[in-house]
Scaffold this active site. Sequence first.
Site, short mmCIF file in Angstrom:
data_model
loop_
_atom_site.label_atom_id
_atom_site.label_comp_id
_atom_site.label_asym_id
_atom_site.label_seq_id
_atom_site.Cartn_x
_atom_site.Cartn_y
_atom_site.Cartn_z
N ARG A 51 0.83 -1.21 0.00
CA ARG A 51 0.00 0.00 0.00
C ARG A 51 0.87 1.27 0.00
O ARG A 51 0.57 2.23 -0.69
CB ARG A 51 -0.90 0.02 1.23
CG ARG A 51 -1.86 -1.17 1.30
CD ARG A 51 -3.27 -0.71 1.01
NE ARG A 51 -4.24 -1.74 1.36
CZ ARG A 51 -5.06 -1.65 2.39
NH1 ARG A 51 -5.03 -0.61 3.20
NH2 ARG A 51 -5.93 -2.60 2.61
N ASP A 159 -15.57 9.43 8.60
CA ASP A 159 -14.48 8.46 8.44
C ASP A 159 -13.17 9.23 8.51
O ASP A 159 -13.11 10.41 8.15
CB ASP A 159 -14.58 7.74 7.09
CG ASP A 159 -13.82 6.42 7.08
OD1 ASP A 159 -14.47 5.36 7.17
OD2 ASP A 159 -12.57 6.45 7.01
C1 LIG Z 1 -14.04 -1.91 7.15
S1 LIG Z 1 -14.60 -0.24 7.04
C2 LIG Z 1 -16.22 -0.39 7.74
C3 LIG Z 1 -17.26 0.34 6.94
C4 LIG Z 1 -18.71 0.19 7.44
N1 LIG Z 1 -18.84 0.69 8.77
C5 LIG Z 1 -19.13 -1.24 7.35
O1 LIG Z 1 -19.21 -1.94 8.37
O2 LIG Z 1 -19.39 -1.72 6.24
C6 LIG Z 1 -13.68 0.52 8.38
C7 LIG Z 1 -13.60 2.03 8.25
O3 LIG Z 1 -13.10 2.57 9.48
C8 LIG Z 1 -12.32 3.70 9.18
N2 LIG Z 1 -11.43 4.03 10.30
C9 LIG Z 1 -10.34 3.37 10.73
N3 LIG Z 1 -9.76 4.02 11.76
C10 LIG Z 1 -10.53 5.12 12.00
C11 LIG Z 1 -10.45 6.19 12.93
N4 LIG Z 1 -9.46 6.28 13.84
N5 LIG Z 1 -11.40 7.15 12.88
C12 LIG Z 1 -12.40 7.08 11.97
N6 LIG Z 1 -12.52 6.11 11.06
C13 LIG Z 1 -11.60 5.12 11.08
C14 LIG Z 1 -11.57 3.27 7.92
O4 LIG Z 1 -11.09 4.37 7.18
C15 LIG Z 1 -12.62 2.46 7.18
O5 LIG Z 1 -13.28 3.21 6.17
#
Ligand SMILES: C[S@@+](CC[C@H](N)C(=O)[O-])C[C@H]1O[C@@H](n2cnc3c(N)ncnc32)[C@H](O)[C@@H]1O
Length: 294
Positions: A51, A159
Amino acid sequence: MSIGSSARSSGLEASGYPILGDAEFDFIRHVVRANAGIALGPNKRQLVQSRVARRLRELGMSSFEEYCQHVRESGPEELVALINALTTNVTSFFRENHHFEALASTMLPEAMARNAASRRIRIWSAGCSTGEEAYCIAMVAAEVMPLTPRWDLKILATDIDSNVIEQAERGIYPLERVATIPQSRLRRFFRRGTGPEAGYVRVRPEVAQLVTFRTLNLLAEWPMRGPFDVIFCRNVMIYFEQRTRERLIERFAQILAPGGYLCIGHSESIHGLSSPFKSVGQTIYQRVGEPRVR
Ligand SMILES: C[S@@+](CC[C@H](N)C(=O)[O-])C[C@H]1O[C@@H](n2cnc3c(N)ncnc32)[C@H](O)[C@@H]1O
């Protein structure tokens, strides 16, 4: 370059691609954990390598050493790009559909009864990725809530990754991403693209206007005051360490209305944490107790 050796230093692979050395891997892991809460274990080396290598190419850099130095010197801007590169954004429409069923059958009707006087309902999709979760909440709300008299319904979707927030705001998805949505919902809530947008759908404005997308790091200060009636934070805390999860659950409890709900992902649990939540269904928790005095 020997991959099997226990200590690795940055360099070039035989193929000419930059290799991630131990010191740079540790530095990147530390920076991402400290700033985003995302804990990358030693097994994530390949993921980090591939990445971040993309980011090196964008910047025209040939080594991870040079890149890490750039992160140290350039401050927040490159930090955002690094975190964007290392988030995992997998999501889909109506993923873990039982949450949307419970939203329709229980969470929204209860919130409407509780907030009958204010007619205000607030829902937060925390870690919303490319927006599917937030738009699903909006579709369900549009189905369940009577249009008149009007409710003041707002869905906040946040996000840490600024790239996914941009995509979410556009509300445009390839047809294959909506293939599992029943035709009746598709017709009601999406517009089919034509011309250059053929093969895509766009979320209709009536649904899109219910959702506000913002970039927000869950570990940072939250600008909103709440209270929220429902929080979806699904498949986000899996990337965090236990202490970070515990602190986040406490903060969710503080910003949720008593009686409000927290939905978490299928592999997550808040079981065993001392928190003002009771389990009321599969990965669904209800906030109990009195609101905290501010
Ligand atoms: C796997 S996705 C989940 C998306 C959705 N909630 C779902 O369950 O389908 C995880 C998301 O968490 C976000 N994320 C990770 N660390 C974070 C943080 N410290 N603050 C806000 N968002 C975060 C990532 O950018 C990512 O888009």
